[in-house]
Design an enzyme around this catalytic site. Structure first.
Site, PDB file in Angstrom:
ATOM      1  N   GLY A   1       0.804  -1.214   0.000  1.00  0.00           N
ATOM      2  CA  GLY A   1       0.000   0.000   0.000  1.00  0.00           C
ATOM      3  C   GLY A   1       0.838   1.265   0.000  1.00  0.00           C
ATOM      4  O   GLY A   1       0.338   2.359  -0.200  1.00  0.00           O
ATOM      5  N   GLN A   2       2.153   1.084   0.203  1.00  0.00           N
ATOM      6  CA  GLN A   2       3.015   2.270   0.248  1.00  0.00           C
ATOM      7  C   GLN A   2       3.292   2.812  -1.147  1.00  0.00           C
ATOM      8  O   GLN A   2       3.742   3.942  -1.294  1.00  0.00           O
ATOM      9  CB  GLN A   2       4.325   1.958   0.990  1.00  0.00           C
ATOM     10  N   GLY A   3       3.020   2.003  -2.179  1.00  0.00           N
ATOM     11  CA  GLY A   3       3.140   2.504  -3.541  1.00  0.00           C
ATOM     12  C   GLY A   3       4.445   2.175  -4.232  1.00  0.00           C
ATOM     13  O   GLY A   3       4.814   2.835  -5.196  1.00  0.00           O
TER      14      GLY A   3
ATOM     15  N   GLY B   1      13.632   7.963   1.811  1.00  0.00           N
ATOM     16  CA  GLY B   1      12.417   7.273   2.243  1.00  0.00           C
ATOM     17  C   GLY B   1      11.604   8.092   3.222  1.00  0.00           C
ATOM     18  O   GLY B   1      12.135   8.951   3.927  1.00  0.00           O
TER      19      GLY B   1
ATOM     20  N   GLY C   1       8.285   6.373   4.371  1.00  0.00           N
ATOM     21  CA  GLY C   1       7.144   5.523   4.693  1.00  0.00           C
ATOM     22  C   GLY C   1       6.833   5.442   6.179  1.00  0.00           C
ATOM     23  O   GLY C   1       5.681   5.490   6.585  1.00  0.00           O
ATOM     24  N   GLU C   2       7.887   5.291   6.990  1.00  0.00           N
ATOM     25  CA  GLU C   2       7.655   5.076   8.412  1.00  0.00           C
ATOM     26  C   GLU C   2       7.601   6.368   9.212  1.00  0.00           C
ATOM     27  O   GLU C   2       6.951   6.438  10.257  1.00  0.00           O
ATOM     28  CB  GLU C   2       8.806   4.240   8.997  1.00  0.00           C
TER      29      GLU C   2
END
Lengths: 793, 181
Positions: free
Chosen positions: A494-496, A741, A743-744
């Protein structure tokens, strides 16, 4: 990096798998079935710590439809990411309530459940280790064999005859001298409970073992297909080529599906059932109480500062209540070793980070692992110091924030390409209109209205937590019609990742996006290697590999075109899906004509299928030196900051977030909309940790809230009124198109910024999560009673 | 063990379905515009009947206790948790699942808006979320943000932070209003 106009990078095409997902056609392992498939159930330990004296399987075995029953005694295998400390089923001893003790595979769930109910286990209950202090005392050992466990040496440091799975240290400068130089020393203790990842799809795995060979095939809801392959092969003593792991769409991961979980269990059950496929689906309760969580943590921090706000020394002890097995937990503890002081320059520092075994459900990676936790300690401490100095916490942070030339706690020098935490902080402070803490008088006036407002700020940093040799790879192939298929080893949960890799490949090849497709299922038999989809490292690493793969395609095409066009390779360039002579653009040959080999009019052919290969391995990372934690652990740092304005109902303690602004220096947003999606979603996950989430245990170590009834996560009713994501783009020199990055990161420091704003609103400091309405209302009442006037400082 | 008594009856092995082994009962209902008749286990939930019996796998299960909304479908105009309803309760009912949202190979406006607003990430909650949204928009094409939030309050999403979902539902309402004019 000069400004360049990109065709796809920096744009926001819709995610490539979106249509599958909105039409209900996307397949998850939860949806997969095979002919003759068996269903597995496990019997859980009812005790936190006990010896297994005997297991009586006779009645269960006699039940029609039961095809396999296994206990830990049948399975002399040890598993572990960093420490081999966990069996597939409990062996000899149980170490937490919920630990699988016996597993059954039967023709249907009813039979499997019935069989489980017929199993009798005799236990000898042992005293359990249920708190950080009990773990540190070490009178009772969770793993008596800790001295003999196999582990990754020089990275983790289990302590002999103790419950300390790893003790990671960082030492920089001389704290004795640093504290001696300080005008003020501020000490605090902050803590937070264990929480659950809560993917909407629970852990699911299916295995099919070939009864005639060692071959096993696994379909799993996993972030780490290659990790599962490697660890399973090692545990079972078979080759990695004997293991095939397939991951279709997965219904959320957040770190909880990294590593290895239910896969070995279904493999051994399938073997025992003579090769029939076996499926296991964790119930929601098992997802909470059997599968790993984020560890609870207690942080003790002591900081020395000058009156002018310059930090001179910091001494921090992080103790992680990490549960019965090490799993990712020891690496969470290690993340604190090199990132545990936040985005600040601390000249003299000592960090002790201890990952502790306890008799509770074990812990693993959870989105930005270690960082939400350490930043709860650090970013609260920054505000607490500012209060003690009567300084604006913004100014105080800016005085100490990492800048070009600063030295991190592991000795890395921040340079012009490292990103700018100060710009992130400035951006959010501006967005929420930060002007410093409100005065006591201002608080008192607004208190009378029943609703008080407050603002807060907090910074954050994180680098990918990964081995220094972490690698990834990509294969790019043409179809005969000139379309490109990209194969990667990463999982898009889902992160793409698929969308972003399509953008990068299409950008490098200068092609329409719709002609480039990343395959959506990862199969270790077919896809090229990737270490694991974790750590916010895939845009960087995968982006590098795909870029190199696409460039490899271009150079292969140029070799062929050079013959066709009778022109040296270095005179050739590409564009519009053609290779052409720079000086003579009409002398061109199309990608499509070269894709599978070029065919001359007379029937001769040259070239052959174009297959691009791109790899990336982390460059320049080092092990940290065992005594002082010095070295280079970070591929790239992504810095960020949050600013929040909230309103508290002084009667009920309920909080509404009026505005939260979150800025990240992403280097370059390959797909800004996907970045913003990570921010908006991650911030709300952080608000869950801030306000409502946390495991509660009974005195016996039983998890008391393993359901959505008792463990609430944010719903649509809990969202902030306004979320303002801010993308700052100071390029990372070695990142793909400058990208880092993100994401997190968005959930890191969210609880900290909330508590900081609560202080501004109420004049009350909070030290423990979650900040439930009840806790806030009680604190307001207590503060009023103590001071006989509202909201004194 | 469940018996396969009709073409729509549950298969022998079913993911989260446990057969009650009681005598079958007859069920007739409309699912996505098609009439369905089947001999069913009287204790099978509507969710398991849809997934296992009819192989409509778009509808998901996240908890099996009516707390997460992943199994939301529309029954007689209401968004309901299919995991909490017995299939026998659907006698003569009109049911729509995510598979019934689009017709003729064309995404519905609601689905297209979810795509263009990036109102999904992992996608596991998406089918249920879409059905809650559809039920709301079938009631009103002029929902306020609080009404939208309330309509999807029973649908947990761990990825998106809900804002893009709310935006997608809101823009769908606008587009459908325009289409009606």
């Amino acid at each position: 990096m000069p400004e360049k106009l990109f065709r796809h990078v920096g744009k926001s095409p819709t995610r490539s798998e979106a249509i599958e997902k909105v039409s209900g056609r996307a397949n998850y392992v939860f949806d997969l079935e095979f002919p003759g498939m068996l269903y597995a159930k496990v019997l859980h330990s009812p005790y936190a710590h006990a010896e297994i004296l005997s297991v009586d399987l006779s009645e269960a075995k006699a039940l029609t439809g039961v095809k396999a029953i296994l206990t830990g005694e049948d399975l002399p295998y040890l598993l572990g990411l960093y420490m081999l400390d966990k069996g597939i089923l409990a062996r000899g001893k149980v170490r937490y309530i919920g630990e699988p003790v016996v597993a059954v595979a039967a023709i249907d769930l009813r039979t499997a459940e019935k069989a489980i109910s017929l199993i009798k286990v005799d236990y000898k209950v042992l005293p359990a280790v249920l708190t950080i202090d009990e773990a540190l005392k070490g009178e009772i050992l969770v793993h008596k064999d800790i001295n003999d466990l196999e582990y990754v040496k020089n990275v983790f440091f289990p302590q002999p005859d103790s419950n300390i799975a790893s003790w990671n240290k960082a030492i920089k400068g001389d704290i004795k001298q640093g504290f001696a130089e300080a005008d003020v020393i501020i000490e605090n203790e902050l803590s937070l409970p264990a929480v659950a990842h809560v993917p909407l799809e629970t852990h699911v795995a299916i295995a099919k073992a070939d009864p005639f060979t060692k071959r096993v095939e696994i379909w799993t809801s996993s972030q780490s297909p290659f990790g599962v392959r490697q660890m399973l092969a090692k545990a079972l003593g078979i080759s990695q080529g004997d293991v095939r792991v397939v991951v279709p769409h997965i219904g959320g991961g957040f770190g909880g599906k990294a590593g290895i979980h239910l896969e070995p269990l279904v493999v051994v059950l399938s073997r025992a059932a003579r090769g029939k496929p076996v499926k296991i689906i964790a119930t929601r309760e098992e997802e909470f109480s059997q599968l790993p969580s984020r560890a609870a943590m207690r942080g003790r921090v002591k900081t020395g500062v000058k009156y002018d706000g310059k930090i001179t020394a910091s001494e921090i002890t992080f103790d992680w209540d990490s549960g019965a097995y090490a799993d990712y937990g020891v690496n969470v503890g290690r993340a604190a070793q090199y990132s545990g002081a936040g985005a600040y320059e601390i000249p003299n520092l000592e960090i002790n980070s201890r990952t502790l075994y306890t008799n509770k459900v074990y812990s693993t990676a959870y989105r930005g692992f270690g960082h939400l936790e350490t930043h709860w300690v650090i970013e609260r401490q920054m505000d607490l110091i500012a209060q003690a100095l009567k300084m604006d916490p913004y100014e105080f942070r800016m005085k100490n924030i990492l800048r070009e030339g600063s030295v991190t706690i592991s000795g890395e020098i921040i340079n012009q390409y490292s990103g700018r935490p100060d710009q992130c902080l400035a951006a959010v402070a501006k967005e929420i209109g930060w002007t410093g803490y409100r005065s006591k008088e201002e608080r008192e006036v607004s208190f009378k209205t029943g609703k008080v407002r407050g603002k807060g700020i907090a910074c954050l940093q994180k680098a990918p937590a990964m081995p220094s040799n972490t690698a990834t790879s990509a294969l790019l192939q043409f179809d005969a019609d000139g379309n490109v298929r990209v194969m990667i080893g990463a999982i898009d949960m889902g992160q793409g990742a698929m969308t972003v890799m399509e953008q990068i490949a299409a950008e490098v090849l200068d092609m329409p996006l719709e002609k480039v497709r990343v395959s959506s299922e990862t199969d270790t038999d077919k896809n090229p290697y990737d270490w694991s989809t974790v750590a916010s490292k895939y845009t960087f690493m995968g982006g590098k590999a795909v870029t190199r793969g696409a460039m490899d395609m271009l150079s292969q095409m140029k070799e062929v075109a050079s013959q066709i066009l009778r022109c040296p390779v270095d005179e050739l360039t590409h564009g519009q899906e053609k290779i052409f002579i720079r000086q003579n653009p009409h002398k061109a040959v199309s990608y499509q004509d070269i894709a599978m080999g070029y065919l001359y009019d007379n029937g001769n052919s040259i070239g052959g299928p174009i297959i691009g290969r791109g790899v990336y391995i982390a460059e320049g990372l080092t092990f940290l030196d065992p005594d002082k934690g010095q070295g280079l652990p970070a591929l790239d740092w992504t810095f960020g900051a949050h600013g929040v304005e909230l309103e508290v109902d002084v009667e009920t303690g309920e909080v509404q977030i009026l505005k939260i602004s979150s800025a990240f220096d992403v280097g370059k947003a390959i797909n800004p909309k996907l970045c913003e999606g990570q921010i908006i979603g991650g911030v709300l996950q952080g608000l869950g940790s801030a306000f409502m989430e946390g495991f509660k245990f009974s005195a016996e170590g039983r998890l008391l809230n393993p359901s959505f009834m008792d463990y609430k996560i944010p719903t649509s009713q809990d969202i902030p009124t306004i979320v303002v994501p801010i993308l700052i783009e100071n390029p990372q020199a070695d990142g793909p198109f400058g990208a880092r990055g993100v994401g997190e990161h968005p959930m890191i420091s969210v609880p900290s910024v909330i508590a900081n704003a609560l202080y501004d609103a109420l004049g009350i400091n909070f030290y423990e999560l979650p900040l439930s309405s009840e806790k806030i209302a009680l604190a307001i009442a207590r503060s009023e009673a103590e001071h006989k006037e509202p909201l004194s400082e | 063990m469940c018996e396969n008594q009709s073409q729509h009856g549950p298969q022998e092995h079913c993911s989260t379905y446990i057969d009650s082994q009681q005598p079958r009962v007859f069920l007739s209902c409309w699912v996505n515009g098609e009439i369905i008749s089947a001999q069913i286990d009287p204790m099978i939930t509507l969710l398991n009947f849809l997934r296992q019996g009819l192989k409509l796998l778009g509808t998901k299960e996240g908890c099996g206790e009516g707390e997460c909304g992943a199994c939301t479908i529309i029954m007689n105009g209401e968004a309901v948790n299919a995991c909490l309803i017995l299939a026998v309760e659907a006698q003569d009912a009109e049911i729509t699942t995510v598979e019934g949202l689009s017709t003729g190979g064309q995404l519905s406006i609601l689905q297209s808006e979810f795509v263009s607003q990036d109102a999904l990430q992992c996608g596991f909650c998406t089918p249920g979320m879409l059905m809650s949204a559809r039920a709301l928009l079938d009631r009103t094409l002029d929902p306020t943000d609080p009404e939208i939030k309330e309509a999807i309050a029973g649908n947990l999403c761990r990825c998106t932070g809900y804002s893009p979902i709310i935006a997608a539902i809101s823009s769908t309402a606008k587009k459908e209003r325009e289409e009606r004019k």
